[in-house]
Scaffold this active site. Structure first.
Site, PDB file in Angstrom:
ATOM      1  N   SER A  10       6.169  32.615 -85.125  1.00 52.09           N
ATOM      2  CA  SER A  10       7.671  32.924 -85.791  1.00 52.09           C
ATOM      3  C   SER A  10       7.275  32.635 -87.317  1.00 52.09           C
ATOM      4  O   SER A  10       7.194  31.331 -87.650  1.00 52.09           O
ATOM      5  CB  SER A  10       8.497  31.974 -84.999  1.00 52.09           C
ATOM      6  N   HIS A  34       6.824  37.556 -85.324  1.00 51.24           N
ATOM      7  CA  HIS A  34       8.190  37.380 -84.901  1.00 51.24           C
ATOM      8  C   HIS A  34       9.057  36.970 -86.148  1.00 51.24           C
ATOM      9  O   HIS A  34       8.841  35.977 -86.778  1.00 51.24           O
ATOM     10  CB  HIS A  34       8.244  36.183 -83.832  1.00 51.24           C
ATOM     11  N   ASP A  36      12.950  36.095 -86.935  1.00 48.78           N
ATOM     12  CA  ASP A  36      14.177  35.567 -86.666  1.00 48.78           C
ATOM     13  C   ASP A  36      15.320  35.797 -87.782  1.00 48.78           C
ATOM     14  O   ASP A  36      14.975  35.257 -88.874  1.00 48.78           O
ATOM     15  CB  ASP A  36      14.338  33.892 -86.491  1.00 48.78           C
ATOM     16  N   MET A  38      19.022  35.490 -88.973  1.00 52.62           N
ATOM     17  CA  MET A  38      20.170  34.609 -88.776  1.00 52.62           C
ATOM     18  C   MET A  38      21.551  34.923 -89.733  1.00 52.62           C
ATOM     19  O   MET A  38      21.027  35.028 -91.045  1.00 52.62           O
ATOM     20  CB  MET A  38      19.749  33.280 -88.748  1.00 52.62           C
ATOM     21  N   HIS A  68      14.194  39.571 -83.902  1.00 51.46           N
ATOM     22  CA  HIS A  68      15.085  39.101 -83.172  1.00 51.46           C
ATOM     23  C   HIS A  68      16.465  38.880 -84.094  1.00 51.46           C
ATOM     24  O   HIS A  68      16.572  37.953 -84.793  1.00 51.46           O
ATOM     25  CB  HIS A  68      14.484  37.673 -82.693  1.00 51.46           C
ATOM     26  N   MET A  70      19.895  37.517 -84.542  1.00 53.13           N
ATOM     27  CA  MET A  70      21.022  36.439 -84.073  1.00 53.13           C
ATOM     28  C   MET A  70      22.141  36.661 -85.176  1.00 53.13           C
ATOM     29  O   MET A  70      22.295  36.010 -86.323  1.00 53.13           O
ATOM     30  CB  MET A  70      20.287  34.929 -84.158  1.00 53.13           C
ATOM     31  N   MET A 140      15.806  32.213 -74.567  1.00 50.62           N
ATOM     32  CA  MET A 140      15.765  31.423 -75.656  1.00 50.62           C
ATOM     33  C   MET A 140      15.751  30.020 -74.596  1.00 50.62           C
ATOM     34  O   MET A 140      16.245  29.729 -73.875  1.00 50.62           O
ATOM     35  CB  MET A 140      17.206  31.411 -76.265  1.00 50.62           C
ATOM     36  N   GLY A 145      18.843  29.004 -83.523  1.00 48.16           N
ATOM     37  CA  GLY A 145      19.321  28.618 -84.951  1.00 48.16           C
ATOM     38  C   GLY A 145      18.601  27.800 -85.971  1.00 48.16           C
ATOM     39  O   GLY A 145      18.736  27.998 -87.074  1.00 48.16           O
ATOM     40  N   GLY A 148      11.889  23.628 -84.310  1.00 47.29           N
ATOM     41  CA  GLY A 148      11.567  22.280 -83.969  1.00 47.29           C
ATOM     42  C   GLY A 148      12.422  21.568 -83.117  1.00 47.29           C
ATOM     43  O   GLY A 148      12.184  20.345 -83.019  1.00 47.29           O
ATOM     44  N   ASP A 178      10.881  31.853 -76.433  1.00 49.58           N
ATOM     45  CA  ASP A 178      11.199  31.144 -77.799  1.00 49.58           C
ATOM     46  C   ASP A 178      11.971  29.884 -77.681  1.00 49.58           C
ATOM     47  O   ASP A 178      12.980  29.948 -77.403  1.00 49.58           O
ATOM     48  CB  ASP A 178      11.889  32.300 -78.586  1.00 49.58           C
ATOM     49  N   GLY A 179      11.187  29.014 -78.454  1.00 50.54           N
ATOM     50  CA  GLY A 179      11.824  27.542 -78.540  1.00 50.54           C
ATOM     51  C   GLY A 179      11.196  26.453 -78.168  1.00 50.54           C
ATOM     52  O   GLY A 179      11.054  26.414 -76.822  1.00 50.54           O
ATOM     53  N   GLY A 180      10.908  25.379 -78.821  1.00 54.58           N
ATOM     54  CA  GLY A 180      10.252  24.068 -78.395  1.00 54.58           C
ATOM     55  C   GLY A 180       8.653  24.474 -77.622  1.00 54.58           C
ATOM     56  O   GLY A 180       8.263  23.495 -76.916  1.00 54.58           O
ATOM     57  N   GLY A 200       6.663  28.717 -83.597  1.00 48.37           N
ATOM     58  CA  GLY A 200       6.723  28.531 -85.002  1.00 48.37           C
ATOM     59  C   GLY A 200       6.057  27.168 -85.784  1.00 48.37           C
ATOM     60  O   GLY A 200       5.290  27.267 -86.236  1.00 48.37           O
ATOM     61  N   SER A 201       6.978  26.200 -85.381  1.00 45.42           N
ATOM     62  CA  SER A 201       6.459  24.770 -85.899  1.00 45.42           C
ATOM     63  C   SER A 201       4.951  24.444 -85.380  1.00 45.42           C
ATOM     64  O   SER A 201       4.217  23.972 -86.002  1.00 45.42           O
ATOM     65  CB  SER A 201       7.479  23.766 -85.419  1.00 45.42           C
TER      66      SER A 201
END
Length: 231
Positions: A10, A34, A36, A38, A68, A70, A140, A145, A148, A178-180, A200-201
């Site tokens: 990401s 990817h 994101d 927003m 993606h 959002m 998700m 939003g 991390g 996606d996420g964590g 991402g992170s």
């Protein structure tokens, strides 16, 4: 045959002052890029716009750009990304849900791959009527939003349900999460049935993002091969 799981870094986790440099640091060890997007309304943050997506396509003409959205106001913003040269556009089931079928059809008619995203509280069963239009379903595994955040374990139940729905109704969508995501849970996520994993992170906070991608891809391949051998 061992299932191939794709990795989609990401760009939200990239260096905002040198995104191209961040991409180059991956040394082609990614499958998708990817994005994101927003709008500050659907989620309380702002990120890239259609001009960035257009510039990314120009700079990386062969990349699969996984976008993606959002956003609220799909009728305003969606056409801008449809013209930006992205490969796939994912919209949220929670955004103007009464227009979900029409919006997916609009994307598909433009020759762009379609995705449906589900926030953590949204059940997979809620999108059964439109799954036939989906090339991808995005689960998700954090509240959308911000990067991390901690991975929501119950997301894997939703992944397994989507695998079952795909088999039962003979759909062909791939399942993305996606996420964590990090090196401690990425193999578990792959084993649950995910086909595309966004990080991402965990990618860009490494001194050597390319080696991180190589390492986790090897771990996932080994774990999936072990499952295949036991069948």
């Amino acid at each position: 045959m061992t299932r191939n799981v794709l990795l989609a870094p990401s760009l939200l986790g990239a260096n905002p002052l040198d995104i191209s440099g961040s991409i180059e640091s991956l040394r082609n060890n990614y499958d998708w890029l990817h994005l994101d997007i927003m709008d500050g309304h659907f989620v309380k943050n702002l990120s890239f716009g259609p001009e960035f997506a257009r510039a990314l396509r120009k700079r990386y003409p062969d990349a699969f750009i996984d976008t993606h959205l959002m956003i609220d106001e799909l009728d305003v913003i969606l056409p801008l990304f449809m013209k930006a040269g992205v490969s796939l556009i994912t919209i949220h089931a929670e955004t103007e849900s009464h227009l979900l079928h029409a919006s997916l059809s609009r994307i598909k008619d433009a020759g762009i791959k379609t995705g449906i995203a589900l926030c953590p509280p949204t059940q997979a069963a809620s999108i059964k009527p439109v799954l036939e239009l989906a090339d991808l379903v995005l689960v998700m595994s954090v509240t959308p939003g911000f990067g991390g955040q901690k991975f929501i374990e119950s997301s894997l139940d939703k992944v397994r349900e989507l695998v079952s729905l795909r088999e039962a109704y003979k759909h062909e969508y791939v399942i993305e999460i996606d996420g964590g995501i990090n090196e401690n849970n990425i193999t578990k996520v792959a084993l649950a049935g995910c086909d595309v994993i966004v990080a991402g992170s965990a990618v860009f906070n490494n001194d050597r993002p390319d080696e991180w991608l190589q390492s986790v891809k090897g771990k996932m391949k080994e774990a999936l091969s072990n499952i295949d051998r036991t069948k």
